[in-house]
Design an enzyme around this catalytic site. Sequence first.
Site, PDB file in Angstrom:
ATOM      1  N   TYR A 124      47.005  35.655  51.446  1.00  0.00           N
ATOM      2  CA  TYR A 124      46.349  36.115  50.209  1.00  0.00           C
ATOM      3  C   TYR A 124      45.035  36.831  50.534  1.00  0.00           C
ATOM      4  O   TYR A 124      44.794  37.966  50.088  1.00  0.00           O
ATOM      5  CB  TYR A 124      46.099  34.893  49.307  1.00  0.00           C
ATOM      6  CG  TYR A 124      45.287  35.183  48.070  1.00  0.00           C
ATOM      7  CD1 TYR A 124      45.827  35.909  47.011  1.00  0.00           C
ATOM      8  CD2 TYR A 124      43.970  34.723  47.959  1.00  0.00           C
ATOM      9  CE1 TYR A 124      45.077  36.174  45.868  1.00  0.00           C
ATOM     10  CE2 TYR A 124      43.216  34.972  46.829  1.00  0.00           C
ATOM     11  CZ  TYR A 124      43.771  35.698  45.786  1.00  0.00           C
ATOM     12  OH  TYR A 124      43.023  35.955  44.662  1.00  0.00           O
TER      13      TYR A 124
HETATM   14  P1  NDP Z   1      46.626  35.077  36.491  1.00  0.00           P
HETATM   15  O1  NDP Z   1      47.724  34.456  37.301  1.00  0.00           O
HETATM   16  O2  NDP Z   1      45.941  34.268  35.458  1.00  0.00           O
HETATM   17  O3  NDP Z   1      47.172  36.426  35.810  1.00  0.00           O
HETATM   18  C1  NDP Z   1      47.870  37.338  36.599  1.00  0.00           C
HETATM   19  C2  NDP Z   1      48.170  38.589  35.799  1.00  0.00           C
HETATM   20  O4  NDP Z   1      48.786  39.540  36.677  1.00  0.00           O
HETATM   21  C3  NDP Z   1      49.143  38.365  34.657  1.00  0.00           C
HETATM   22  O5  NDP Z   1      48.784  39.217  33.600  1.00  0.00           O
HETATM   23  C4  NDP Z   1      50.486  38.803  35.255  1.00  0.00           C
HETATM   24  O6  NDP Z   1      51.414  39.275  34.277  1.00  0.00           O
HETATM   25  C5  NDP Z   1      50.014  39.960  36.119  1.00  0.00           C
HETATM   26  N1  NDP Z   1      50.930  40.294  37.221  1.00  0.00           N
HETATM   27  C6  NDP Z   1      51.393  39.479  38.208  1.00  0.00           C
HETATM   28  N2  NDP Z   1      52.208  40.171  39.019  1.00  0.00           N
HETATM   29  C7  NDP Z   1      52.261  41.435  38.544  1.00  0.00           C
HETATM   30  C8  NDP Z   1      52.961  42.613  38.932  1.00  0.00           C
HETATM   31  N3  NDP Z   1      53.768  42.625  40.000  1.00  0.00           N
HETATM   32  N4  NDP Z   1      52.809  43.743  38.197  1.00  0.00           N
HETATM   33  C9  NDP Z   1      52.004  43.747  37.098  1.00  0.00           C
HETATM   34  N5  NDP Z   1      51.315  42.664  36.683  1.00  0.00           N
HETATM   35  C10 NDP Z   1      51.451  41.522  37.399  1.00  0.00           C
HETATM   36  O7  NDP Z   1      45.573  35.627  37.589  1.00  0.00           O
HETATM   37  P2  NDP Z   1      43.967  35.739  37.522  1.00  0.00           P
HETATM   38  O8  NDP Z   1      43.554  36.249  36.218  1.00  0.00           O
HETATM   39  O9  NDP Z   1      43.369  34.498  38.054  1.00  0.00           O
HETATM   40  O10 NDP Z   1      43.723  36.842  38.663  1.00  0.00           O
HETATM   41  C11 NDP Z   1      43.429  38.200  38.377  1.00  0.00           C
HETATM   42  C12 NDP Z   1      42.978  38.861  39.677  1.00  0.00           C
HETATM   43  O11 NDP Z   1      41.781  38.234  40.140  1.00  0.00           O
HETATM   44  C13 NDP Z   1      43.991  38.745  40.816  1.00  0.00           C
HETATM   45  O12 NDP Z   1      44.011  39.950  41.549  1.00  0.00           O
HETATM   46  C14 NDP Z   1      43.418  37.625  41.665  1.00  0.00           C
HETATM   47  O13 NDP Z   1      43.822  37.719  43.005  1.00  0.00           O
HETATM   48  C15 NDP Z   1      41.938  37.857  41.488  1.00  0.00           C
HETATM   49  N6  NDP Z   1      41.133  36.666  41.751  1.00  0.00           N
HETATM   50  C16 NDP Z   1      41.302  35.525  41.027  1.00  0.00           C
HETATM   51  C17 NDP Z   1      40.560  34.400  41.316  1.00  0.00           C
HETATM   52  C18 NDP Z   1      40.721  33.110  40.587  1.00  0.00           C
HETATM   53  O14 NDP Z   1      40.185  32.104  41.054  1.00  0.00           O
HETATM   54  N7  NDP Z   1      41.423  33.057  39.466  1.00  0.00           N
HETATM   55  C19 NDP Z   1      39.527  34.427  42.385  1.00  0.00           C
HETATM   56  C20 NDP Z   1      39.430  35.691  43.058  1.00  0.00           C
HETATM   57  C21 NDP Z   1      40.193  36.754  42.748  1.00  0.00           C
HETATM   58  P3  NDP Z   1      52.444  38.255  33.488  1.00  0.00           P
HETATM   59  O15 NDP Z   1      51.621  37.520  32.464  1.00  0.00           O
HETATM   60  O16 NDP Z   1      53.430  39.170  32.860  1.00  0.00           O
HETATM   61  O17 NDP Z   1      53.004  37.347  34.524  1.00  0.00           O
END
Ligand code: NDP
Length: 246
Positions: free
Chosen positions: A154
């Site tokens: 990751y």
């Molecule tokens: P969530 O799991 O809460 O949400 C993920 C989102 O991404 C959902 O809207 C999902 O859609 C969408 N998604 C997943 N796969 C795809 C794909 N292949 N194509 C299009 N959309 C996709 O994640 P977070 O909000 O926590 O994370 C958001 C970003 O922040 C990520 O890049 C993560 O790596 C980064 N991040 C998060 C941290 C944390 O602690 N939460 C810390 C550091 C970085 P659907 O609802 O349709 O599944």
Amino acid sequence: MKNSIRKTAIVTGASRGIGREIAIRLAENGFNIVVNYAGNDTAASEVVSAIKARDVDAIPIKADVADPQAVKRIFEQSIENFKRVDVLVNNAGIMKLAKISDCSDAEFDSQVSVNLKGSFNMMREATRNIAEGGQIINLSTSVVGLNLETYGIYASTKAAIETLTRILAKELRGRNITVNAIAPGPTATDLFLSGKSEETINRLAKMSPLERLGKPEDIAKIVTFLAKQEQSWINGQVIRANGGII
Ligand code: NDP
């Protein structure tokens, strides 16, 4: 305000978590919003409704960012609807924690596909479509600095995104488009919370001197600041937003 004089932001992964909050906050700051998501129709349409309730236009686009053709469609539909794209927030991401010794091929491939290739696909298409004066904002993670066990693949995908951020900022010389990344620490969303014990969550929350988890709005505020920067003087940077963990 009419659509034609509003700017447009594409937010990938905007159906839930951090992306949802970014989409709503950007809408509150005057952007038309493209709500991209992977599969969760109900959550995406709830975000679109929440934005429309604020008298701003939004469209949902279900598309896997890992698929280059689907990514082309995101930009085509965005421009068809809103005439222009000004801001791209590359937020869609997945996380599969495993020690390198135990990481399956599927866990490796899916994270590289969605996090790295997906962000690359969106950035490449943005270079062809984003308006002059635009902003590209990528989501990394503070684990790139913390190097925690089990986060190997990751964090590697996100380290690659930080590199792409710096290089793309230079490659866009002369077009007045900025490229930056935000690297959150642990933030209370499904991605972070699911599969973790309460004890682990509390331990990670206490790592920051502010002794709490990040909230999606902590990150959305910074994205909005970058999206709205008028003189675009922050460029090619990674901003760690984590309450001081690192
Ligand atoms: P969530 O799991 O809460 O949400 C993920 C989102 O991404 C959902 O809207 C999902 O859609 C969408 N998604 C997943 N796969 C795809 C794909 N292949 N194509 C299009 N959309 C996709 O994640 P977070 O909000 O926590 O994370 C958001 C970003 O922040 C990520 O890049 C993560 O790596 C980064 N991040 C998060 C941290 C944390 O602690 N939460 C810390 C550091 C970085 P659907 O609802 O349709 O599944």
